[in-house]
Design a protein around this motif. Structure first.
Motif, PDB file in Angstrom:
ATOM      1  N   TYR A  23       2.458  -5.663  13.079  1.00 54.89           N
ATOM      2  CA  TYR A  23       1.646  -6.306  12.038  1.00 54.89           C
ATOM      3  C   TYR A  23       1.184  -5.281  11.010  1.00 54.89           C
ATOM      4  O   TYR A  23       1.271  -5.524   9.797  1.00 54.89           O
ATOM      5  N   ARG A  24       0.708  -4.131  11.453  1.00 54.16           N
ATOM      6  CA  ARG A  24       0.232  -3.112  10.505  1.00 54.16           C
ATOM      7  C   ARG A  24       1.374  -2.638   9.603  1.00 54.16           C
ATOM      8  O   ARG A  24       1.171  -2.408   8.405  1.00 54.16           O
ATOM      9  N   ASN A  25       2.569  -2.509  10.161  1.00 55.11           N
ATOM     10  CA  ASN A  25       3.718  -2.134   9.339  1.00 55.11           C
ATOM     11  C   ASN A  25       4.032  -3.209   8.304  1.00 55.11           C
ATOM     12  O   ASN A  25       4.396  -2.917   7.158  1.00 55.11           O
ATOM     13  N   PHE A  26       3.900  -4.471   8.713  1.00 57.77           N
ATOM     14  CA  PHE A  26       4.140  -5.584   7.790  1.00 57.77           C
ATOM     15  C   PHE A  26       3.144  -5.551   6.635  1.00 57.77           C
ATOM     16  O   PHE A  26       3.532  -5.706   5.462  1.00 57.77           O
ATOM     17  N   VAL A  27       1.874  -5.337   6.941  1.00 56.15           N
ATOM     18  CA  VAL A  27       0.852  -5.290   5.896  1.00 56.15           C
ATOM     19  C   VAL A  27       1.163  -4.168   4.908  1.00 56.15           C
ATOM     20  O   VAL A  27       1.087  -4.351   3.681  1.00 56.15           O
ATOM     21  N   GLN A  28       1.531  -3.012   5.423  1.00 58.14           N
ATOM     22  CA  GLN A  28       1.835  -1.872   4.550  1.00 58.14           C
ATOM     23  C   GLN A  28       3.042  -2.146   3.653  1.00 58.14           C
ATOM     24  O   GLN A  28       3.102  -1.673   2.517  1.00 58.14           O
ATOM     25  N   SER A  29       3.976  -2.956   4.149  1.00 52.50           N
ATOM     26  CA  SER A  29       5.196  -3.221   3.391  1.00 52.50           C
ATOM     27  C   SER A  29       5.019  -4.313   2.343  1.00 52.50           C
ATOM     28  O   SER A  29       5.870  -4.480   1.468  1.00 52.50           O
ATOM     29  N   LEU A  30       3.922  -5.075   2.414  1.00 55.13           N
ATOM     30  CA  LEU A  30       3.671  -6.107   1.412  1.00 55.13           C
ATOM     31  C   LEU A  30       3.245  -5.515   0.070  1.00 55.13           C
ATOM     32  O   LEU A  30       3.427  -6.145  -0.976  1.00 55.13           O
ATOM     33  N   GLY A  31       2.640  -4.334   0.096  1.00 53.13           N
ATOM     34  CA  GLY A  31       2.158  -3.691  -1.128  1.00 53.13           C
ATOM     35  C   GLY A  31       1.628  -2.324  -0.797  1.00 53.13           C
ATOM     36  O   GLY A  31       2.250  -1.588  -0.028  1.00 53.13           O
ATOM     37  N   TRP A  32       0.481  -1.980  -1.321  1.00 55.91           N
ATOM     38  CA  TRP A  32      -0.128  -0.689  -1.036  1.00 55.91           C
ATOM     39  C   TRP A  32      -1.652  -0.859  -1.087  1.00 55.91           C
ATOM     40  O   TRP A  32      -2.161  -1.740  -1.776  1.00 55.91           O
TER      41      TRP A  32
END
Length: 250
Positions: free
Chosen positions: A70-79
């Motif tokens: 999940y944390r990787n997904f959040v980081q990949s949505l934007g910055w």
């Protein structure tokens, strides 16, 4: 006394319109400057841990409750952008730290997206309902739900009049994610993600963000009936300023 004027483009020619400087003109220029030139969208981002069902449980999650995927997904949505100093769109998150230090953010040449990411907002031990978080999440038309529980997420989990579009993401085999799409029946289908689809980890972030943006636009067009691109709004404001304050003097 005149300000420097307003530069307009007509056909292929730039020209200056002298404006009569008044206090009301200053107010309208300030209002114009506060009107975003880009389309601005706020999207809720929720994490559902194993065994969680209720709104209170989900809104109480903190970063330590989440999974690495999940944390990787959040980081990949934007910055992440610092709320205290960031000059762009933040989805009405407070800059005093009461809504957290940062929020996930995405932009390109025509759009700004602020994500109301529940776990990055402070969790109040004195408020089991987490109403400060709910104030933001409950007013978002689009919710992205990362669901690691053993059941399907119920559309009515977060109570309120919003959440018109919900994109549920469920981890399957390593590197694969199942998609569930809920939207109000009055909304025409949108994509690129569709209900029942299985998506790879590499394709997921861009597809989820694009689907959330398209869903938000669909809600404004169909339910709110108030979708107007900021370029059009700013042009109308500029036309009004020119009409009210232009002067024949140069």
């Amino acid at each position: 006394m005149y300000c420097n004027g307003l530069e307009l483009v007509k056909g292929a020619t730039n020209y200056m319109v002298p404006l009569k400087l008044t206090e009301s003109l200053k107010r309208e220029i300030r209002s114009l400057n506060r009107t975003h030139a880009c389309e601005t969208i706020k999207i809720a981002l929720l994490y559902v841990a194993p065994g969680q069902w209720s709104e209170a449980e989900i809104l109480s999650n903190t970063p330590s409750d989440t999974s690495l995927s999940y944390r990787n997904f959040v980081q990949s949505l934007g910055w992440p952008v610092p709320l205290a100093t960031f000059g762009g769109f933040t989805g009405k998150l407070e800059r005093d730290g009461s809504d957290g230090a940062t929020c996930p953010y995405f932009s390109d040449e025509g759009i700004e997206v602020a994500f109301h990411e529940v776990t990055s907002m402070p969790t109040s031990a004195d408020d089991p309902r987490q109403l400060k978080k709910k104030r933001h999440i409950g007013n978002d038309h689009v919710h992205i739900i990362w669901n690691e529980s053993n059941h399907n997420y119920r559309p009515e989990t977060i109570s309120g009049d919003f959440g018109n579009v919900q994109i549920q993401i469920r981890p399957l085999e390593p590197g694969e994610y199942g998609i569930g799409i809920y939207h109000e029946s009055r909304l025409k289908p949108f994509g690129p993600l569709t209900n029942g689809m299985v998506v790879s980890a590499s394709a997921l972030p861009d597809a989820a963000r694009a689907t959330a943006i398209n869903g938000h636009r669909r809600v404004l067009q169909t339910l709110v009936k108030a979708y107007t691109h900021p370029f059009v709004i700013r042009q109308e404001m500029i036309n009004r300023i020119v009409e009210r304050y232009s002067s024949a003097e140069s």
